[in-house]
Design a protein around this motif. Structure first.
Motif, PDB file in Angstrom:
ATOM      1  N   PHE A   1       0.811  -1.217   0.000  1.00  0.00           N
ATOM      2  CA  PHE A   1       0.000   0.000   0.000  1.00  0.00           C
ATOM      3  C   PHE A   1       0.847   1.271   0.000  1.00  0.00           C
ATOM      4  O   PHE A   1       1.886   1.327   0.663  1.00  0.00           O
TER       5      PHE A   1
ATOM      6  N   LYS B   1      -6.665  -2.086 -11.492  1.00  0.00           N
ATOM      7  CA  LYS B   1      -7.856  -2.613 -10.812  1.00  0.00           C
ATOM      8  C   LYS B   1      -8.626  -1.410 -10.295  1.00  0.00           C
ATOM      9  O   LYS B   1      -8.055  -0.564  -9.595  1.00  0.00           O
TER      10      LYS B   1
ATOM     11  N   TYR C   1     -15.557  -2.310   0.379  1.00  0.00           N
ATOM     12  CA  TYR C   1     -15.922  -2.854   1.681  1.00  0.00           C
ATOM     13  C   TYR C   1     -16.720  -1.792   2.408  1.00  0.00           C
ATOM     14  O   TYR C   1     -16.216  -0.726   2.718  1.00  0.00           O
TER      15      TYR C   1
ATOM     16  N   MET D   1     -10.683 -14.194 -11.732  1.00  0.00           N
ATOM     17  CA  MET D   1      -9.896 -14.207 -10.496  1.00  0.00           C
ATOM     18  C   MET D   1     -10.769 -14.514  -9.290  1.00  0.00           C
ATOM     19  O   MET D   1     -11.925 -14.095  -9.229  1.00  0.00           O
TER      20      MET D   1
ATOM     21  N   LEU E   1     -10.614 -18.440   0.027  1.00  0.00           N
ATOM     22  CA  LEU E   1     -10.475 -18.196   1.473  1.00  0.00           C
ATOM     23  C   LEU E   1     -11.500 -19.026   2.250  1.00  0.00           C
ATOM     24  O   LEU E   1     -11.221 -19.530   3.331  1.00  0.00           O
TER      25      LEU E   1
HETATM   26  C1  LIG Z   1      -9.173 -10.780   2.998  1.00  0.00           C
HETATM   27  C2  LIG Z   1      -9.005 -10.095   1.670  1.00  0.00           C
HETATM   28  C3  LIG Z   1      -7.829  -9.413   1.385  1.00  0.00           C
HETATM   29  C4  LIG Z   1      -7.666  -8.765   0.168  1.00  0.00           C
HETATM   30  N1  LIG Z   1      -6.503  -8.099  -0.093  1.00  0.00           N
HETATM   31  C5  LIG Z   1      -6.358  -7.468  -1.286  1.00  0.00           C
HETATM   32  C6  LIG Z   1      -5.171  -6.792  -1.596  1.00  0.00           C
HETATM   33  O1  LIG Z   1      -4.200  -6.773  -0.825  1.00  0.00           O
HETATM   34  N2  LIG Z   1      -5.096  -6.133  -2.779  1.00  0.00           N
HETATM   35  C7  LIG Z   1      -6.123  -6.140  -3.696  1.00  0.00           C
HETATM   36  O2  LIG Z   1      -5.999  -5.553  -4.776  1.00  0.00           O
HETATM   37  N3  LIG Z   1      -7.263  -6.808  -3.438  1.00  0.00           N
HETATM   38  C8  LIG Z   1      -7.406  -7.459  -2.259  1.00  0.00           C
HETATM   39  N4  LIG Z   1      -8.557  -8.129  -2.002  1.00  0.00           N
HETATM   40  C9  LIG Z   1      -9.636  -8.112  -3.018  1.00  0.00           C
HETATM   41  C10 LIG Z   1      -9.638  -9.388  -3.845  1.00  0.00           C
HETATM   42  O3  LIG Z   1      -8.456  -9.521  -4.611  1.00  0.00           O
HETATM   43  C11 LIG Z   1     -10.834  -9.431  -4.802  1.00  0.00           C
HETATM   44  O4  LIG Z   1     -10.696  -8.454  -5.808  1.00  0.00           O
HETATM   45  C12 LIG Z   1     -12.164  -9.222  -4.103  1.00  0.00           C
HETATM   46  O5  LIG Z   1     -12.221  -9.963  -2.891  1.00  0.00           O
HETATM   47  C13 LIG Z   1     -13.332  -9.674  -4.981  1.00  0.00           C
HETATM   48  O6  LIG Z   1     -13.153 -11.011  -5.397  1.00  0.00           O
HETATM   49  P1  LIG Z   1     -13.915 -12.250  -4.713  1.00  0.00           P
HETATM   50  O7  LIG Z   1     -15.368 -12.063  -4.949  1.00  0.00           O
HETATM   51  O8  LIG Z   1     -13.361 -13.456  -5.417  1.00  0.00           O
HETATM   52  O9  LIG Z   1     -13.574 -12.234  -3.260  1.00  0.00           O
HETATM   53  C14 LIG Z   1      -8.718  -8.802  -0.798  1.00  0.00           C
HETATM   54  C15 LIG Z   1      -9.881  -9.523  -0.503  1.00  0.00           C
HETATM   55  C16 LIG Z   1     -10.045 -10.164   0.699  1.00  0.00           C
HETATM   56  C17 LIG Z   1     -11.313 -10.922   0.954  1.00  0.00           C
END
Ligand SMILES: Cc1cc2nc3c(=O)[nH]c(=O)nc-3n(C[C@H](O)[C@H](O)[C@H](O)COP(=O)(O)O)c2cc1C
Length: 341
Positions: free
Chosen positions: A51, A175, A205, A270, A276
């Motif tokens: 970050f 992104k 979020y 992706m 998780l």
């Molecule tokens: C616990 C957690 C940590 C994440 N950390 C990052 C991060 O460091 N950088 C980033 O670009 N996205 C981060 N994301 C976002 C994910 O890469 C992804 O874009 C987002 O969760 C939506 O995808 P999903 O529906 O498959 O979870 C994080 C998501 C979660 C749940």
């Protein structure tokens, strides 16, 4: 996996064995984690983010002080987690990329997360030097300043991207969120500013209020497949109109979600929440189920299905969207006495 189905895809100049890629998450925060992702069948790994605030915390960049003023900057920094609360510092991050490049064969995509141009973007170069095959730039920005116009917000994105772009020769994907007045125009602007790919979309979020403690708390709920529709729709709209690769992120949980992403026009799908929640071995399950589905439906390759349900051949996408909107509203059946049909 069947030899009769060709799952290969190309993303950011990288030839991948299939389109299922773990997105940035804590799963890539250790060498063991990255190895596990490769063992589970990932075709590439996106690293968790480094970050901007973390980098500035480290270096207290003079440039940032000059741009924003030391006082407001110091106050702003006080909102952020302390450096020791991040899992790995910048040096550890670069070292992890170096080690991952030695330890695994799949491409490693570094990730930088920030919102302002400036000295911190120098880390893009260090990430490239550490061996990353490509870079994802996550611009997670909530425009809270009422005096900041939409134009200025868009310019900010392009400026950050330009700074990063100048640092590296590896491919860069951006992104971003879907909240632009003109998503298509913004996507185009980013490709003109040097984006090789677009990762659609960041998941915002939404913090919740704790009424007892009167605090705004972090409230991370993992996604569901329902959330796929927003990125799916936008990739279907942009495919063939914007000269960029597309990664679909948010709401990918099973093989049908990946197939939809391909048909919309994505190069890769992706996943974070699904891995998780259910474990990294879901990657193999999803790839196997995808292969079976393609065999049953007589598709020979991902390339063949890519963009097949996009709006590439729709001559007036605005009218198409309006028509779908009207059809959707009219399709709802209800009981005028009160209960839903
Ligand atoms: C616990 C957690 C940590 C994440 N950390 C990052 C991060 O460091 N950088 C980033 O670009 N996205 C981060 N994301 C976002 C994910 O890469 C992804 O874009 C987002 O969760 C939506 O995808 P999903 O529906 O498959 O979870 C994080 C998501 C979660 C749940």
């Amino acid at each position: 996996m069947s030899a009769s189905v060709d799952l290969t895809t190309r993303y950011l100049g990288l030839d991948l064995k299939h389109p299922v890629v773990p997105s940035a998450s804590p799963l890539s925060q250790s060498l063991d984690g990255i190895r596990r992702l490769e063992d589970a069948g990932a075709s590439a790994v996106v690293m968790y983010s480094l970050f901007e605030e973390q980098l500035i915390h480290e270096s207290l960049s003079l440039e940032h002080y000059l741009s924003y003023g030391a006082e407001s900057f110091a106050e702003a920094l006080s909102y952020f987690p302390e450096p020791q609360d991040y899992n790995v510092g910048p040096e550890g991050y670069l070292e992890l990329i170096r080690q991952a490049k030695e330890a695994v064969d799949v491409p490693i995509i570094g990730s930088l997360n920030g919102t302002s141009p400036g000295g911190w973007t120098h880390y893009a170069k260090l990430i490239q030097e550490a061996g990353a095959d490509a870079l994802e730039l996550n611009i997670y920005h909530v425009a809270t300043d009422p005096s900041l116009s939409g134009d200025a917000v868009e310019q900010l994105y392009c400026d950050v991207l330009r700074d990063v772009r100048e640092m590296v020769s590896i491919p860069v994907a951006v992104k971003l969120s879907p909240y632009f007045s003109s998503m298509g125009h913004m996507a185009h602007k980013l490709t003109r500013s040097g984006a090789d790919g677009l990762v659609l979309f960041n998941r915002f979020y939404q913090p919740d209020f704790d009424l007892e403690e009167l605090e705004v708390g972090p409230h991370l709920v993992l996604s569901s497949s329902d959330e796929l529709r927003l990125p799916l729709r936008w990739i279907a709209i942009l495919y063939g109109r914007i000269p960029a690769d597309f990664a679909l992120t948010t709401g990918v949980h099973n093989h049908l979600d990946v197939l939809k992403a391909m048909m919309a026009g994505a190069n890769v799908a992706m996943l974070a929440s699904e891995l998780l929640k259910s474990g990294v071995w879901r990657i193999t399950d999803i790839v196997d189920a995808m292969t079976l589905w393609m065999e049953e439906h007589e598709y020979v390759s991902v390339a063949q299905m890519r963009g097949s349900m996009s709006q590439q051949h729709v001559s007036d996408p605005d009218a198409f969207e309006r028509a779908n909107y009207m059809r959707t509203l009219q399709s709802f059946r209800f009981d005028p006495t009160g209960s839903m049909a």
